[in-house]
Design an enzyme around this catalytic site. Structure first.
Site, PDB file in Angstrom:
ATOM      1  N   GLU B 352       1.423 -10.953  -4.632  1.00 56.05           N
ATOM      2  CA  GLU B 352       1.501  -9.678  -3.919  1.00 56.05           C
ATOM      3  C   GLU B 352       0.411  -9.619  -2.841  1.00 56.05           C
ATOM      4  OE1 GLU B 352       3.077  -5.721  -5.618  1.00 56.05           O
ATOM      5  OE2 GLU B 352       0.897  -5.460  -5.694  1.00 56.05           O
ATOM      6  N   HIS B 383       6.566 -27.463 -23.963  1.00 52.26           N
ATOM      7  CA  HIS B 383       7.921 -27.553 -24.507  1.00 52.26           C
ATOM      8  C   HIS B 383       8.924 -26.863 -23.601  1.00 52.26           C
ATOM      9  CE1 HIS B 383       6.289 -29.087 -28.294  1.00 52.26           C
ATOM     10  NE2 HIS B 383       5.290 -28.250 -28.065  1.00 52.26           N
ATOM     11  N   LYS B 505      11.910  -0.084  -2.279  1.00 52.26           N
ATOM     12  CA  LYS B 505      11.826   1.276  -2.841  1.00 52.26           C
ATOM     13  C   LYS B 505      12.690   2.251  -2.042  1.00 52.26           C
ATOM     14  CE  LYS B 505       6.981   0.870  -4.371  1.00 52.26           C
ATOM     15  NZ  LYS B 505       5.624   1.403  -4.156  1.00 52.26           N
TER      16      LYS B 505
END
Lengths: 427, 541
Positions: B352, B383, B505
């Site tokens: 960000e 893994h 937004k």
């Protein structure tokens, strides 16, 4: 018989005074640095008489080595195993090999303590010592009577000589009915703590019922009588209230809770204890709800600070929790207790909000201009107080009865907003 | 002021020339047996070993020149002095001020300690059982409602430092709810008691829709149980925000408002009152130690010369990997289960902050900035995605994070020996993986099986902590913050804004209308078709 008693609490004092009064020569060795204040007037008198008669000797802080001693009663509380053992060893060092001594543990102990102590003393060659567990059932408020006319005598012992000695010692207190029970030390240890566990469970169960009752317009009082009338249950310890206290009682509960909780199963007793802690907060919560959290700057009268009537003992008393919460929220507290005022004053001496706490000379003075009365200890003098006259003293007629001593209808007729524990009026 | 682009810096060309000259890591280690000793820095309980980075002394010297050419000393001074380092929003970024010991705080910043003391009093009230719910009962549960910086920081720290919780903090349960869909709340509200639950609403602007939609759900849930709205607001909501007005409007009682300030970026806010959840869960003392650890790192960053400066070195090596070696992926691999949320925390902090493609002054740039950064507890990631690191076609840089000491408080436990054995196994795995990534085939017996071919030469750094505690964690977080800032200065970008997040937004607002059947139909066919399908499946045609 020559007896040495170590300890400073009510058990130590009561056993010392009562056994001296039966003709024994008793030395009471008080713990160092413990302030001693007998909370029972009758007991204090008996102590004085026995001292005057020369049968009771009170010693503080120093160890005592009297080779004449037949019985060592260890009534010390809050002691770890090693310190307990150390003091007994110290005493035993001055005994000759031929001199036998019975060591009786009388306070609640961790299960297995008696046998472990015997084993370790044996290992050190102190085989002339016989350790027994002889639990005390002394109740504060009726200390002398609860010892001299005990319902039962429990003795955990593996030594026939020790059994004979204790039996002989108690002959004057065990005449009308032979209620002597002999068992293994571990069994006696568990018996002692389990009795308190059972009593606490009954009270917490009643409190749980009372909570339900208050939410469902049920008066717990007739229910309590109904339950108690069943002969399998009986009436004792069925009173819902704002929490039980008392050092010895809480301590044994804690011990038993720890013992039972060891296998990581959620145990009944920890719930019993947590219900009790919630009960201690109950009057505060009612006060909070009644005033919709607007409690700062208000004034409350607290009637009773001792954990039970006829005692000046405040250990574990709900009043402590209540006062703490009230002070923290800026509430002024006017407290009256006929016996425990001094102990409370001492307890809160260093509190940062001590100035909000006023100790009053009487119940009526405490009630002057208050926004609520909280009854915490059911001293006899509160029962028949004139509620209508009292109504005139207060600013707000809110009566929070933590011991259900008033009749709700009568209180309401006298102009009070009344709330007991489970009396059908939710607040 | 026009920003000079990285690829216009005189030394950048020289660095590019070095790229082909740096031999394979296996060879670098063979050439110099003291490489590791020469390439490690230690400060504030943290040791950075960058010997497994693909650098030579020449490269380091040129990176050092780069540090001075982009005027980093001046930028660092500006950061600490409160200059406007966030130009697009015209403000300072003073998270370092939050960590300055109170005694050194200038008068102008007395508000910081005031806010901390207000928070401490609140934490104390809740932990001591003085704070009451509407019915007068004590608080048993706290839910932190926040997203991004108001969630990830406290969540990560509380998870990492659980074992250090102070006794008075242990009875309280602290939960986190962030997702806009209400999933976490849905689970929590199912078992929480409205009488004994306190909600912290943390949002810098106090308009964050994710957080406020969660808060509205909670409000509806509480209103059913609580007879009075005033009582509900007073007893169950604490606001944490830089906007007192917005908190007021929402209904947060004045005494329940914990302030922070516009000059604290959201993803740098755990040091402010946003850390309230940390203090509630672990104790105020732990929170103060966290601040102290970060302060120690601030001082190191501010004063150490570049090649002895942990965050600066992490930044320079990052730039070398991204812009010269063209490595566009960076894995965060803590070998410590307690740092489970640390990769997510850094994903926000780094991507960000530095996921930008224009300079501070708005001009486009033509080189790479922040790499794609992701991670997982190292031993678990072995893994999962390590296969790609070892034999895939991507070059990936990595940070290994490891604590030397562990389980010190459990020495009397019966399973202590077993735990220590696990700790040692974990260390062995961490060292083995970074070794194999660097050396490849050279780390093992040679084999001509093509499936057993390990190219190696994947660069990594190892951050070795003395132990993971509040102080070293504070330092570790501050270390990455400063790395991010240093890189942003080198790239010429603004790490403190996040315009990329804003557009989504706005568009979400348009689409809410579309779902309600009222939106404009000028949207692309994909979006319209999906919206129509959703409405149809929900029976809302």
């Amino acid at each position: 018989m020559n007896i040495l008693i170590m300890g400073s609490d009510i058990t130590a004092w009561t056993q010392a005074a009562v056994l001296a009064s039966s003709g024994c020569q008793v030395s009471l060795l008080l713990d160092q640095n413990v302030e001693v204040e007998s909370s029972e007037p009758q007991l204090s008198r008996l102590v004085q008489i026995q001292q005057a008669e020369g049968r009771l000797q009170i010693i503080r802080g120093e160890s005592l080595h009297d080779p004449q001693t037949n019985l060592l009663i260890d009534a010390r509380v809050n002691l770890d195993f090693d310190s307990r053992k150390q003091a007994i060893e110290q005493f035993a060092l001055y005994l000759s090999k031929a001199q036998s001594l019975v060591v009786a543990l009388v306070q609640p102990v961790e299960i297995g303590t008696t046998d472990r102590l015997q084993q370790q003393l044996n290992d050190q060659g102190l085989t002339q010592l016989s350790v027994v567990y002889w639990p005390s059932f002394i109740q504060s408020g009726r200390a002398i009577e609860s010892f001299s006319r005990s319902d039962r005598i429990v003795l955990g012992s593996q030594h026939s000589g020790a059994v004979q000695l204790i039996k002989r010692l108690l002959t004057p207190f065990n005449r009308s009915l032979d209620n002597f029970m002999l068992m293994q030390p571990k069994e006696a240890e568990l018996t002692k703590v389990a009795i308190n566990g059972m009593l606490a469970t009954r009270v917490s169960f009643m409190n749980e019922l009372a909570r339900f009752a208050s939410l469902n317009q049920i008066d717990i009082e007739p229910v309590r009588q109904g339950i108690g009338s069943d002969s399998r249950i009986g009436f004792q310890y069925l009173y819902p209230g704002c929490g039980f206290g008392g050092d010895a009682f809480l301590q044994t509960l804690q011990q038993l809770t720890q013992a039972l909780g060891r296998d990581y199963q959620p145990d009944l007793l920890s719930v019993v204890c947590s219900i009790n802690e919630q009960q201690k907060d109950l009057l505060f919560q009612k006060f909070w709800r009644f005033y919709q959290a607007e409690i700062q700057q208000r004034t409350v009268a607290i009637w009773g600070g001792a954990f039970k009537p006829n005692s000046s003992d405040i250990s574990g008393s709900p009043a402590l929790i209540l006062i703490e919460s009230l002070l923290a929220h800026g509430v002024r507290v006017r407290l009256y207790d006929p016996a425990a005022a001094e102990a409370l004053s001492h307890y809160f001496a260093e509190h940062s909000k001590r100035d909000q706490l006023v100790l009053c000379e009487s119940a009526l003075i405490a009630a002057e201009e208050v926004d609520a009365i909280m009854l915490v200890t059911e001293w006899k003098e509160f029962w028949n107080i004139d509620l209508a006259a009292l109504r005139q003293k207060v600013r707000q007629p809110l009566l929070l009865d933590g011991r259900n001593i008033y009749d709700p209808a009568y209180a309401q007729q006298s102009g009070w907003i009344y709330s007991g524990i489970g009396r059908g009026q939710a607040l | 002021m026009k920003i000079q682009l990285l690829n216009q810096q005189p030394v950048f060309k020289a660095l590019q020339d070095q790229a082909v000259k740096v031999p394979h890591l296996a060879e670098l280690f063979q050439q110099n047996p003291h490489r590791a000793q020469q390439m490690s820095i230690e400060s504030a309980g943290i040791c950075l070993d960058y010997s497994k980075q693909r650098v030579t002394d020449q490269v380091l010297s040129e990176l050092e020149q780069l540090f001075y050419q982009v005027k980093l000393p001046q930028s660092i001074a500006e950061l600490f002095s409160g200059a406007v380092v966030n130009q697009s929003e015209n403000r300072a970024a003073l998270h370092t001020q939050l960590r300055l010991p109170a005694a050194q705080q200038p008068e102008a910043f007395a508000v910081i300690e005031q806010a901390l003391l207000q928070m401490e009093a609140l934490v104390d009230q809740v932990q001591q059982g003085v704070w009451r719910g509407f019915s007068g009962k004590r608080i048993t549960d706290v839910v932190n409602l926040g997203v991004g910086g108001s969630d990830l920081g406290p969540l990560m720290v509380t998870q990492a430092l659980k074992e250090y919780a102070e006794p008075q903090a242990k009875a309280l349960k602290v939960h986190f709810a962030s997702t806009i869909d209400g999933s976490q709340l849905f689970d929590l509200l199912d078992h929480l008691n409205p009488e004994t639950t306190l909600f912290l609403i943390a949002s810098k602007s106090f308009t964050t829709i994710d957080t406020l939609s969660n808060a509205d759900t909670v409000r509806a849930w509480l209103a059913k149980a609580c007879p009075s709205e005033t009582l509900m607001l007073r007893c169950h909501f604490v606001g944490i925000s830089a906007s007192a007005d917005k908190m007021q409007q929402w209904g947060i009682a004045p005494e329940n408002q914990l302030p922070f300030w516009s000059w604290v970026g959201g993803r740098f806010s755990l040091w402010s009152t946003v850390g309230c959840a940390i203090a509630l869960d672990l104790g105020m003392g732990v929170f103060r130690q966290l601040l102290a650890g970060a302060y120690a790192m601030d001082e190191h960053f501010r004063t150490a010369p570049p090649l002895q400066n942990i965050p600066v070195m992490m930044a320079l090596l990052g730039v070398w990997n991204v812009n010269v070696l063209d490595i566009r992926a960076h894995a965060i691999l803590p070998y410590d289960g307690r740092l489970k949320y640390f990769p997510s925390y850094l994903e926000q902090l780094e991507m960000e902050s530095n996921g930008k493609s224009v300079t501070q002054s708005g001009e486009p740039i033509n080189y790479a900035t922040c790499p794609v950064l992701w991670g997982e507890i190292g031993a678990n990631a072995q893994h999962a995605f390590y296969q790609l690191l070892h034999q895939g076609t991507q070059a990936v840089a990595a940070d290994f994070i490891l604590a030397a000491n562990r389980y010190e408080a459990s020495q009397s436990e019966a399973h202590y020996e077993a735990l220590i054995a696990q700790h040692e196994l974990n260390i062995a795995n961490c060292l083995a993986q970074s070794r194999v990534l660097a050396l490849g085939n050279a780390a093992v017996e040679p084999s001509d099986n093509p499936f057993r071919h390990y190219p190696g030469n994947q660069p990594s750094s190892t951050l070795l902590l003395d132990r993971l505690d509040a102080s070293t964690l504070g330092g570790l977080i501050a270390c990455y913050e400063h790395k991010v800032f240093t890189q942003a200065v080198i790239w010429g970008i603004n790490p403190f804004d996040q315009w990329g997040v804003e557009l989504g937004k706005q568009v979400a607002l348009q689409l809410q209308a579309v779902l309600a059947g009222k939106g404009d139909t000028e949207l692309d066919s994909s979006t319209l078709h999906l919206a129509a399908q959703i409405n149809s499946k929900r029976g809302r045609v």
